[in-house]
Design a protein around this motif. Structure first.
Motif, PDB file in Angstrom:
ATOM      1  N   GLN A  95      25.443  81.423  16.306  1.00 49.98           N
ATOM      2  CA  GLN A  95      25.913  80.041  16.295  1.00 49.98           C
ATOM      3  C   GLN A  95      24.762  79.054  16.337  1.00 49.98           C
ATOM      4  O   GLN A  95      24.947  77.876  16.138  1.00 49.98           O
ATOM      5  N   THR A  96      23.599  79.548  16.647  1.00 50.01           N
ATOM      6  CA  THR A  96      22.466  78.627  16.754  1.00 50.01           C
ATOM      7  C   THR A  96      21.360  79.079  15.837  1.00 50.01           C
ATOM      8  O   THR A  96      21.396  80.169  15.282  1.00 50.01           O
ATOM      9  N   ASN A  99      20.763  78.906   9.650  1.00 49.99           N
ATOM     10  CA  ASN A  99      22.040  79.201   9.020  1.00 49.99           C
ATOM     11  C   ASN A  99      21.843  80.416   8.136  1.00 49.99           C
ATOM     12  O   ASN A  99      21.780  80.311   6.922  1.00 49.99           O
TER      13      ASN A  99
ATOM     14  N   HIS B  29      20.612  67.156   2.230  1.00 53.24           N
ATOM     15  CA  HIS B  29      20.544  68.276   3.170  1.00 53.24           C
ATOM     16  C   HIS B  29      19.119  68.475   3.681  1.00 53.24           C
ATOM     17  O   HIS B  29      18.149  68.166   2.988  1.00 53.24           O
ATOM     18  N   ASN B  50      13.776  74.440   6.809  1.00 52.89           N
ATOM     19  CA  ASN B  50      14.461  73.335   7.450  1.00 52.89           C
ATOM     20  C   ASN B  50      13.456  72.216   7.647  1.00 52.89           C
ATOM     21  O   ASN B  50      12.443  72.408   8.318  1.00 52.89           O
ATOM     22  N   SER B  95      23.449  71.454   5.235  1.00 54.38           N
ATOM     23  CA  SER B  95      23.012  70.716   6.402  1.00 54.38           C
ATOM     24  C   SER B  95      22.673  71.746   7.474  1.00 54.38           C
ATOM     25  O   SER B  95      22.970  72.932   7.325  1.00 54.38           O
ATOM     26  N   SER B  96      22.062  71.303   8.544  1.00 54.16           N
ATOM     27  CA  SER B  96      21.672  72.253   9.579  1.00 54.16           C
ATOM     28  C   SER B  96      22.783  72.456  10.604  1.00 54.16           C
ATOM     29  O   SER B  96      22.616  73.181  11.578  1.00 54.16           O
ATOM     30  N   SER B  97      23.937  71.856  10.364  1.00 52.70           N
ATOM     31  CA  SER B  97      25.047  72.009  11.303  1.00 52.70           C
ATOM     32  C   SER B  97      25.608  73.417  11.230  1.00 52.70           C
ATOM     33  O   SER B  97      25.589  74.071  10.182  1.00 52.70           O
ATOM     34  N   TYR B  98      26.130  73.857  12.344  1.00 55.70           N
ATOM     35  CA  TYR B  98      26.744  75.181  12.427  1.00 55.70           C
ATOM     36  C   TYR B  98      27.871  75.307  11.407  1.00 55.70           C
ATOM     37  O   TYR B  98      28.667  74.411  11.248  1.00 55.70           O
ATOM     38  N   SER B 100      27.795  75.191   8.274  1.00 52.27           N
ATOM     39  CA  SER B 100      27.700  74.389   7.059  1.00 52.27           C
ATOM     40  C   SER B 100      27.743  75.276   5.833  1.00 52.27           C
ATOM     41  O   SER B 100      27.092  76.315   5.787  1.00 52.27           O
TER      42      SER B 100
END
Lengths: 113, 113
Positions: A95-96, A99, B29, B50, B95-98, B100
């Protein structure tokens, strides 16, 4: 041995039939995504499932995440020629952090008019 | 407007040559990737960046070197090309969101002769 095994590898059906594609692993995933890829193009996201047992519907497509978050299935009702393509599941192990998605071995679906 | 674009679409070259593949995304992104898809359609991550910083570097020969001049670009340079490098290479961004989703380019088919 791949982290995510999909079955069947190839599937050829008549228009109007139903089908199910399976995505299995011995690992637990924090989330799982399904993509469809057409020839000459990159994969396109269909759905993301994150909760064990979760079911999501996208028109004639039904996606389910296994209770233990180790497997998933894609069911297509009344398949259409436009459903033809390569279906890929992809699992995220964490989750962290990065990705980092692990893609399945793929199922190539052909729907015959 | 193309979200993730990579060039060239096709690349045919001889063993031992050096070649580059360019990738650009206009989605805003902050994470970009390179994936390799083999002849069996298996998609495997090679690199992830990233904010221009390398965060994933899977087991890839040193002949492959990614370069990210800014957040919107991630190029792939390959030295001393070998026959086994023949594959389709996909650039992607997210994106770096979980959870994504990945947005893929249309791939570069590399053929080494």
């Amino acid at each position: 041995t791949q982290l995510l095994e999909q079955s069947p590898q190839f599937l050829s059906i008549q228009e109007g039939e139903n089908l199910t594609v399976y995505c299995n692993s011995s690992s637990v995933f924090s989330s799982l995504q399904w993509y469809r890829q057409e020839p000459g193009e990159g994969p396109v996201l269909l759905v993301t499932v994150v909760t064990g047992g979760e079911v999501k519907k996208l028109k004639r497509l039904t996606f389910q995440f296994g209770d233990a978050r180790k497997d998933s299935s894609l069911h297509i009702t009344a398949a259409q020629p436009g459903d033809t393509g390569l279906y890929l599941c992809a699992g995220a192990l964490s989750q962290t952090g990065a990705n980092n998605l692990f893609f399945g071995t793929g199922t190539r679906l052909t729907v015959i008019p | 407007d193309t979200a993730v674009s990579q060039t060239p679409k096709y690349l045919v070259t001889q063993m031992g040559n050096d070649k580059s593949i360019k990738c650009e995304q206009n989605l805003g992104h902050d994470t970009m990737y390179w994936y390799k898809q083999d002849s069996k359609k298996f998609l495997k991550i090679m690199f992830s960046y990233n904010n221009k910083e390398l965060i994933i570097n899977e087991t890839v020969p040193n002949r492959f070197s990614p370069k990210s001049p800014d957040k919107a670009h991630l190029n792939l340079h390959i030295n001393s090309l070998e026959l086994g490098d023949s594959a389709v290479y996909f650039c992607a961004s997210s994106s770096s969101s979980y959870n994504s989703p990945l947005h893929f380019g249309n791939g570069t088919r590399l053929t080494v002769t």
